[in-house]
Design a protein around this motif. Structure first.
Motif, short mmCIF file in Angstrom:
data_model
loop_
_atom_site.label_atom_id
_atom_site.label_comp_id
_atom_site.label_asym_id
_atom_site.label_seq_id
_atom_site.Cartn_x
_atom_site.Cartn_y
_atom_site.Cartn_z
N ARG A 7 50.56 111.76 -4.34
CA ARG A 7 49.52 111.50 -3.35
C ARG A 7 49.97 112.04 -2.00
O ARG A 7 51.12 111.91 -1.63
CB ARG A 7 49.24 110.01 -3.26
CG ARG A 7 48.66 109.48 -4.57
CD ARG A 7 48.35 108.04 -4.49
NE ARG A 7 47.20 107.84 -3.63
CZ ARG A 7 46.58 106.69 -3.48
NH1 ARG A 7 46.99 105.64 -4.12
NH2 ARG A 7 45.55 106.58 -2.68
N VAL A 8 49.04 112.62 -1.28
CA VAL A 8 49.33 113.13 0.06
C VAL A 8 48.59 112.24 1.06
O VAL A 8 47.41 111.97 0.91
CB VAL A 8 48.88 114.60 0.21
CG1 VAL A 8 49.06 115.07 1.64
CG2 VAL A 8 49.66 115.48 -0.76
N PHE A 24 50.40 114.11 13.85
CA PHE A 24 50.19 113.63 12.50
C PHE A 24 51.07 114.41 11.53
O PHE A 24 51.48 115.54 11.81
CB PHE A 24 48.72 113.82 12.09
CG PHE A 24 47.77 112.99 12.92
CD1 PHE A 24 47.44 111.70 12.54
CD2 PHE A 24 47.22 113.51 14.08
CE1 PHE A 24 46.57 110.94 13.31
CE2 PHE A 24 46.34 112.76 14.85
CZ PHE A 24 46.02 111.47 14.46
N LEU A 25 51.34 113.79 10.39
CA LEU A 25 52.12 114.41 9.33
C LEU A 25 51.39 114.22 8.02
O LEU A 25 51.00 113.09 7.69
CB LEU A 25 53.51 113.77 9.25
CG LEU A 25 54.39 114.19 8.09
CD1 LEU A 25 54.80 115.66 8.24
CD2 LEU A 25 55.62 113.31 8.01
N THR A 30 57.99 110.74 1.94
CA THR A 30 59.40 110.69 1.54
C THR A 30 60.25 111.77 2.18
O THR A 30 61.45 111.80 1.97
CB THR A 30 59.54 110.82 0.01
OG1 THR A 30 59.02 112.10 -0.40
CG2 THR A 30 58.79 109.70 -0.70
N GLY A 31 59.66 112.65 2.95
CA GLY A 31 60.39 113.78 3.52
C GLY A 31 61.20 113.43 4.76
O GLY A 31 61.20 112.30 5.25
N VAL A 33 60.86 114.35 7.97
CA VAL A 33 60.12 113.92 9.16
C VAL A 33 59.63 112.48 8.99
O VAL A 33 59.64 111.70 9.93
CB VAL A 33 58.96 114.89 9.48
CG1 VAL A 33 58.13 114.38 10.65
CG2 VAL A 33 59.51 116.28 9.80
N SER A 34 59.24 112.11 7.78
CA SER A 34 58.83 110.72 7.53
C SER A 34 59.98 109.76 7.76
O SER A 34 59.80 108.68 8.34
CB SER A 34 58.32 110.56 6.09
OG SER A 34 57.08 111.18 5.93
N ARG A 35 61.18 110.13 7.33
CA ARG A 35 62.35 109.26 7.54
C ARG A 35 62.69 109.15 9.02
O ARG A 35 63.01 108.07 9.51
CB ARG A 35 63.54 109.77 6.72
CG ARG A 35 63.36 109.58 5.22
CD ARG A 35 64.63 109.84 4.43
NE ARG A 35 65.21 111.15 4.65
CZ ARG A 35 64.86 112.26 4.00
NH1 ARG A 35 63.92 112.22 3.09
NH2 ARG A 35 65.48 113.40 4.26
N ILE A 36 62.58 110.25 9.75
CA ILE A 36 62.82 110.21 11.20
C ILE A 36 61.76 109.32 11.86
O ILE A 36 62.07 108.50 12.73
CB ILE A 36 62.79 111.63 11.81
CG1 ILE A 36 63.95 112.46 11.27
CG2 ILE A 36 62.81 111.59 13.33
CD1 ILE A 36 65.32 111.95 11.64
#
Length: 104
Positions: A7-8, A24-25, A30-31, A33-36
Protein backbone atom coordinates in the motif's frame (compact mmCIF):
# COMPACT_ATOMS: atom_id res chain seq x y z
CA UNK A 1 7.73 -6.31 -10.54
CA UNK A 2 6.42 -4.33 -7.56
CA UNK A 3 4.36 -6.08 -4.91
CA UNK A 4 0.72 -5.48 -5.84
CA UNK A 5 -0.32 -5.92 -2.19
CA UNK A 6 1.95 -3.09 -1.00
CA UNK A 7 0.00 0.00 0.00
CA UNK A 8 1.19 3.50 -0.79
CA UNK A 9 0.23 6.30 1.59
CA UNK A 10 0.71 10.05 1.37
CA UNK A 11 2.15 11.35 4.62
CA UNK A 12 2.28 14.93 5.84
CA UNK A 13 5.87 15.44 6.97
CA UNK A 14 6.76 17.20 10.24
CA UNK A 15 8.55 20.04 8.48
CA UNK A 16 7.75 22.62 5.85
CA UNK A 17 9.48 23.77 2.70
CA UNK A 18 11.74 26.85 2.86
CA UNK A 19 8.75 28.98 1.83
CA UNK A 20 6.53 27.51 4.55
CA UNK A 21 4.48 25.11 2.44
CA UNK A 22 3.62 21.62 3.73
CA UNK A 23 5.80 18.71 2.59
CA UNK A 24 4.41 15.28 1.76
CA UNK A 25 5.88 11.83 1.21
CA UNK A 26 4.32 9.04 -0.84
CA UNK A 27 5.39 5.56 0.19
CA UNK A 28 4.70 2.55 2.33
CA UNK A 29 5.98 4.18 5.54
CA UNK A 30 9.12 2.08 5.90
CA UNK A 31 11.75 4.06 4.00
CA UNK A 32 14.57 6.31 5.15
CA UNK A 33 12.59 9.57 4.96
CA UNK A 34 9.71 7.98 6.90
CA UNK A 35 12.12 6.93 9.67
CA UNK A 36 13.61 10.43 9.81
CA UNK A 37 10.09 11.91 9.93
CA UNK A 38 9.20 9.55 12.81
CA UNK A 39 12.30 10.73 14.71
CA UNK A 40 11.51 14.41 14.07
CA UNK A 41 7.93 13.90 15.25
CA UNK A 42 9.12 12.26 18.47
CA UNK A 43 11.57 15.13 19.07
CA UNK A 44 8.83 17.70 18.44
CA UNK A 45 6.45 15.98 20.85
CA UNK A 46 9.18 15.67 23.49
CA UNK A 47 10.13 19.34 23.09
CA UNK A 48 6.48 20.34 23.46
CA UNK A 49 6.27 18.35 26.69
CA UNK A 50 9.40 20.05 28.03
CA UNK A 51 7.99 23.44 27.07
CA UNK A 52 4.72 22.71 28.88
CA UNK A 53 6.71 21.94 32.03
CA UNK A 54 8.68 25.18 31.64
CA UNK A 55 5.49 27.19 31.07
CA UNK A 56 3.98 25.74 34.24
CA UNK A 57 7.11 26.73 36.22
CA UNK A 58 7.17 30.25 34.80
CA UNK A 59 3.46 30.83 35.39
CA UNK A 60 3.52 29.33 38.89
CA UNK A 61 6.27 31.75 39.95
CA UNK A 62 3.88 34.70 39.55
CA UNK A 63 6.91 36.91 38.91
CA UNK A 64 7.62 37.24 35.21
CA UNK A 65 8.52 40.06 32.89
CA UNK A 66 6.58 40.96 29.75
CA UNK A 67 9.57 39.75 27.75
CA UNK A 68 9.50 36.35 29.44
CA UNK A 69 5.79 35.99 28.74
CA UNK A 70 6.29 37.06 25.14
CA UNK A 71 9.09 34.51 24.62
CA UNK A 72 6.99 31.83 26.28
CA UNK A 73 4.03 32.63 23.99
CA UNK A 74 6.28 32.49 20.89
CA UNK A 75 7.76 29.15 21.92
CA UNK A 76 4.37 27.67 22.87
CA UNK A 77 2.90 28.79 19.54
CA UNK A 78 5.71 27.10 17.60
CA UNK A 79 5.37 23.91 19.65
CA UNK A 80 1.60 23.90 19.21
CA UNK A 81 2.02 24.23 15.43
CA UNK A 82 4.42 21.27 15.43
CA UNK A 83 2.11 19.12 17.55
CA UNK A 84 -0.88 20.02 15.35
CA UNK A 85 1.07 18.98 12.24
CA UNK A 86 2.02 15.66 13.89
CA UNK A 87 -1.61 15.05 14.88
CA UNK A 88 -2.86 15.81 11.35
CA UNK A 89 -0.21 13.53 9.85
CA UNK A 90 -0.94 10.64 12.18
CA UNK A 91 -4.69 11.12 11.83
CA UNK A 92 -4.37 11.08 8.07
CA UNK A 93 -2.43 7.84 8.18
CA UNK A 94 -5.02 6.24 10.45
CA UNK A 95 -7.81 7.34 8.11
CA UNK A 96 -5.93 5.89 5.12
CA UNK A 97 -5.67 2.53 6.86
CA UNK A 98 -9.44 2.38 7.20
CA UNK A 99 -11.89 2.06 10.09
CA UNK A 100 -10.61 -1.37 11.17
CA UNK A 101 -7.27 0.18 12.17
CA UNK A 102 -8.78 2.76 14.50
CA UNK A 103 -9.35 1.41 18.01
CA UNK A 104 -11.45 3.28 20.54
Amino acid sequence: MPNAAARVFVRLLPWTSPDGKPCFLAGDGTGYVSRIADQVEEEQLSSAGDLIDEARRVLAALAWTPGELHLLAVELTAALADVRRVAKSRGGRLTALGPASVHT
